[in-house]
Design a protein around this motif. Structure first.
Motif, short mmCIF file in Angstrom:
data_model
loop_
_atom_site.label_atom_id
_atom_site.label_comp_id
_atom_site.label_asym_id
_atom_site.label_seq_id
_atom_site.Cartn_x
_atom_site.Cartn_y
_atom_site.Cartn_z
N UNK A 173 7.19 -10.26 0.11
CA UNK A 173 5.84 -10.25 -0.43
C UNK A 173 4.63 -10.08 0.57
N UNK A 174 5.00 -10.63 1.91
CA UNK A 174 3.90 -10.44 3.00
C UNK A 174 3.82 -9.08 3.61
N UNK A 175 4.98 -8.14 3.28
CA UNK A 175 4.88 -7.08 4.04
C UNK A 175 4.19 -5.84 3.12
N UNK A 176 3.31 -5.25 3.99
CA UNK A 176 2.45 -4.02 3.61
C UNK A 176 3.08 -3.15 2.65
N UNK A 177 4.29 -2.69 3.47
CA UNK A 177 5.14 -1.71 2.68
C UNK A 177 5.96 -2.04 1.63
N UNK A 178 6.54 -3.23 1.68
CA UNK A 178 7.40 -3.77 0.62
C UNK A 178 6.67 -4.56 -0.59
N UNK A 262 -4.52 -10.86 -3.52
CA UNK A 262 -5.92 -11.21 -2.82
C UNK A 262 -6.55 -9.73 -2.62
N UNK A 263 -7.89 -10.13 -2.35
CA UNK A 263 -8.76 -8.89 -2.16
C UNK A 263 -8.29 -8.15 -1.06
N UNK A 264 -8.40 -6.62 -1.12
CA UNK A 264 -8.09 -5.66 -0.11
C UNK A 264 -6.49 -5.66 -0.03
N UNK A 265 -5.82 -6.53 -0.86
CA UNK A 265 -4.26 -6.46 -0.85
C UNK A 265 -3.82 -5.05 -1.48
N UNK A 266 -2.71 -4.50 -0.87
CA UNK A 266 -2.18 -3.22 -1.69
C UNK A 266 -1.39 -3.61 -2.97
N UNK A 267 -1.32 -4.86 -3.18
CA UNK A 267 -0.95 -5.31 -4.57
C UNK A 267 -2.11 -5.61 -5.69
N UNK A 268 -3.31 -5.41 -5.12
CA UNK A 268 -4.31 -5.52 -5.86
C UNK A 268 -4.52 -4.54 -6.97
N UNK A 269 -3.96 -4.61 -8.37
CA UNK A 269 -4.08 -3.66 -9.25
C UNK A 269 -5.43 -3.83 -9.92
N UNK A 270 -5.75 -2.87 -10.93
CA UNK A 270 -7.16 -2.75 -11.56
C UNK A 270 -7.33 -3.89 -12.45
N UNK A 271 -6.53 -4.45 -12.96
CA UNK A 271 -6.80 -5.71 -14.05
C UNK A 271 -7.08 -6.72 -12.87
N UNK A 272 -6.57 -6.89 -11.89
CA UNK A 272 -6.77 -8.09 -11.02
C UNK A 272 -8.13 -8.00 -10.43
N UNK A 273 -8.49 -6.74 -10.08
CA UNK A 273 -10.18 -6.54 -9.48
C UNK A 273 -10.87 -6.91 -10.67
#
Length: 315
Positions: A173-178, A262-273
């Motif tokens: 979960x800390x990997x940008x790709x995975x 977190x902000x700027x994260x690849x996992x930041x979905x629209x609902x989280x933003x």
């Protein structure tokens, strides 16, 4: 209720109430029962929507109640639609939606097809498969967070082994790709049973005589599957995709539980933003415009999808 019981009930009704009830028409009585429900719907659903649309045209901030509210027109919408970060969030949301629905439909339909074949322990396996769907997203998030830990996470060790990484230092979960795939795996594990149950209902609604007629015509099992099973289960499958698509578009708790979003994260979905803009930055007017855009997007796509679903049902 028998006539005697009705007579006794009528005798116990106060005369004044009885006269008022006799004077009401059937339509008035119907509105008497439906009215409170309509009022609650207006209070809980319609009014907040109208209020949100109004706020989207202002610079209102919920943490500054004494500040004068200014009408800014379409400025909030313009800023949102020209923000590159928001488009990245929408791309992350689309990625999450597509792959979760793809895997849930594929695995869910396969499980439903297998369970529909009567075998020993059928009910037991159905119950075991459905268990993840009954858990709270917070519980599921905590459970899978342990599985993804580099020190003790079994799932982390498995992934690290296959990609040739050091398990002691690798964190999925800390990997940008995975990291996005980590969320897809958890959501698929949790909600595939939902797709399976709806597909199973569709499979069991197919009359047996249709397959008997196909066997008389010497149709192979493969041909029966593609010409009978799939077309007749397709409306159920599309309905399940509609439900899961709407829910996953609003996905919030599970992602935050796993990654923090977190902000700027690849996992930041629209609902989280949206949550960050509304409740961390307190840009209420801006976040209201964001919510309206997401609502229109979901409503528009769902309307198009429902039309396609109705066409499939008419075949």
């Amino acid at each position: 209720m028998t006539d005697t019981a009705m007579d006794k009930l009528a005798q116990r009704t106060p005369p004044r109430v009885a006269r008022k009830v006799r004077g009401l028409s059937d339509r008035a009585i119907a509105w008497l029962f439906v009215g409170p429900t309509i009022f609650l719907l207006l209070a809980i659903n319609i009014f907040p929507l109208i209020w949100t649309i109004y706020l989207s045209f202002t610079n209102y901030r919920a943490n500054r109640l004494n500040r004068e509210v200014e009408w800014v027109g379409l400025r909030n919408y313009e800023r949102i639609l020209t923000d590159s970060d928001i488009w990245l969030n929408m791309q992350a949301t689309a990625h999450f939606l597509f792959w979760t629905l793809f895997f849930q439909v594929l695995i869910g339909f396969a499980l439903a097809y297998l369970i529909n074949k009567k075998f020993r322990g059928n009910d037991l396996w159905t119950t075991i498969i459905v268990l993840p769907m009954m858990l709270s997203p917070a519980v599921v998030g905590n459970f899978w967070t342990f599985l993804y830990q580099p020190q003790i996470g079994l799932f982390n060790y498995i992934v690290a082994f296959f990609i040739g990484a050091d398990p002691s230092s690798f964190e999925m979960i800390g990997s940008v790709t995975l990291a996005p795939w980590a969320i897809v795996i958890v959501d698929t594990w949790m909600w595939t049973p939902f797709i399976m149950l709806i597909c199973l209902a569709g499979l069991r609604s197919i009359p047996e005589y249709i397959y008997e007629a196909a066997e008389i015509d010497r149709a192979s099992k493969w041909r029966q599957f593609w010409t009978l099973t799939v077309p007749m289960v397709l409306p159920f499958l599309m309905l399940a995709v509609l439900f899961r698509g709407i829910e996953n578009f609003k996905m919030f708790d599970l992602v935050v539980q796993l990654t923090g979003g977190g902000p700027g994260s690849i996992t930041e979905l629209a609902s989280i933003n949206l949550k960050r803009e509304a409740f961390e930055k307190w840009r209420t007017g801006y976040s209201s415009a964001y919510a309206v855009i997401l609502f229109v997007t979901v409503f528009g796509l769902a309307s198009i999808y429902v039309k396609a679903l109705n066409k499939v049902k008419e075949r």
